[in-house]
Design an enzyme around this catalytic site. Structure first.
Site, PDB file in Angstrom:
ATOM      1  CG  ASN A 169      -8.950  -1.573  12.115  1.00 57.22           C
ATOM      2  OD1 ASN A 169      -7.999  -2.235  11.709  1.00 57.22           O
ATOM      3  ND2 ASN A 169      -9.415  -0.519  11.454  1.00 57.22           N
ATOM      4  CG  HIS A 210      -5.911  -2.289   8.967  1.00 60.88           C
ATOM      5  ND1 HIS A 210      -5.967  -0.945   9.254  1.00 60.88           N
ATOM      6  CD2 HIS A 210      -4.606  -2.610   9.130  1.00 60.88           C
ATOM      7  CE1 HIS A 210      -4.772  -0.500   9.563  1.00 60.88           C
ATOM      8  NE2 HIS A 210      -3.928  -1.484   9.499  1.00 60.88           N
ATOM      9  CD  GLU A 240      -8.741   0.865   7.858  1.00 61.44           C
ATOM     10  OE1 GLU A 240      -8.709  -0.050   8.700  1.00 61.44           O
ATOM     11  OE2 GLU A 240      -8.062   1.899   7.964  1.00 61.44           O
ATOM     12  CG  ASP A 257      -0.355  -0.553   2.471  1.00 64.10           C
ATOM     13  OD1 ASP A 257       0.879  -0.474   2.608  1.00 64.10           O
ATOM     14  OD2 ASP A 257      -1.104  -1.068   3.320  1.00 64.10           O
TER      15      ASP A 257
END
Ligand code: F6R
Length: 241
Positions: free
Chosen positions: A132, A134, A139, A68
């Site tokens: 979280n 990810h 996400e 990314d």
């Protein structure tokens, strides 16, 4: 999913670097390695640099693809993942510049998908995990992208990444990220987890029995060869649960 609980951060870094080294040796004509940014893989990259310096590892035939990149900052920016990878790994080993691939901060998903298609299946994909759940910047959501896409970062991710920026408002709000299908296109996936802050995500992954897009790391259950290298700080008391 195979879990290896290691004593500390140094041990997970050493194990991950050894797996990469052995793959480079086994596939010395051409290997494709998927790299991640963030704090967790930095130790692995240090170990790879040491292996290069001691001539244990040759990167001249390694092709790299990264997960990314932030949108809206230039590759020269000190916060870009392009910069991160050069500073923490590429500038210190003998990878050829033309073999380095990262998504571009202009958000051109089509070009990056074409790069991934040309490069083909990775021998190894390195991953970290967000608090979280990810993976890359996929996400939690009601759906996840199969291929490279532009992602609105979660508020919790923006806050977590603020530690690298002077002010929280400087953290980019969007990123370009490989999709889940792209991530799974690897022979071996190594998920690195370290530190007490990751205990909650670790526990959920360890106990989760379902694949849910609300917890993106659970998509890794769909892959037959995932190794989780986790240190005792992140693993916490799971063994006694
Ligand atoms: C980075 C990436 C992210 C990180 C994750 C954990 O390329 O794709 O998914 O792996 O946010 O980051 P750290 O290691 O900083 O806790």
């Amino acid at each position: 999913m195979k879990w290896q609980v290691c004593k500390d951060y140094d041990s997970i870094s050493q194990k991950a670097a050894e797996l990469i080294r052995d793959t480079l040796i086994d596939n010395n004509i051409r290997s494709v390695i998927g790299f991640a940014t963030g704090s967790t893989p930095i130790g692995t990259y240090r170990k790879l640099i040491e292996m290069y310096e001691s001539k244990e590892c040759d990167f001249s035939n390694m092709i790299s693809v990264n997960l990314d990149e932030y949108i809206g900052i230039s590759q020269d920016d000190a916060q870009s993942y392009y910069h991160f990878m050069h500073e923490n790994l590429f500038d210190h080993i003998n990878i050829q510049e033309e073999n380095i691939h990262l998504p571009k901060p202009d958000g051109n998903t089509k070009d990056y998908n074409a790069v991934l298609d040309t490069v083909g299946r990775r021998n190894i994909q390195i991953l970290g995990i967000g608090n979280n759940g990810h993976i890359a910047f996929n996400e939690p959501n009601e759906y996840l992208n199969a291929r490279t896409s532009i992602i609105d970062l979660d508020e919790s991710t923006i806050q977590a990444n603020a530690r690298f920026f002077e002010k929280e408002e400087d953290v980019p709000k969007q990123a370009i990220s490989m999709g889940i299908g792209d991530i799974l296109n690897a022979d071996l996936i190594i998920l690195l987890i370290s530190g007490k802050k990751k205990q909650q995500a670790t526990q959920r992954l360890y106990h989760e029995k379902k694949i849910t897009t609300r917890f993106p790391a659970s998509l890794l259950f769909a892959h037959p060869n995932v190794v989780v290298l986790v240190d005792e700080d992140a693993f916490g008391t799971i063994a006694n649960d």
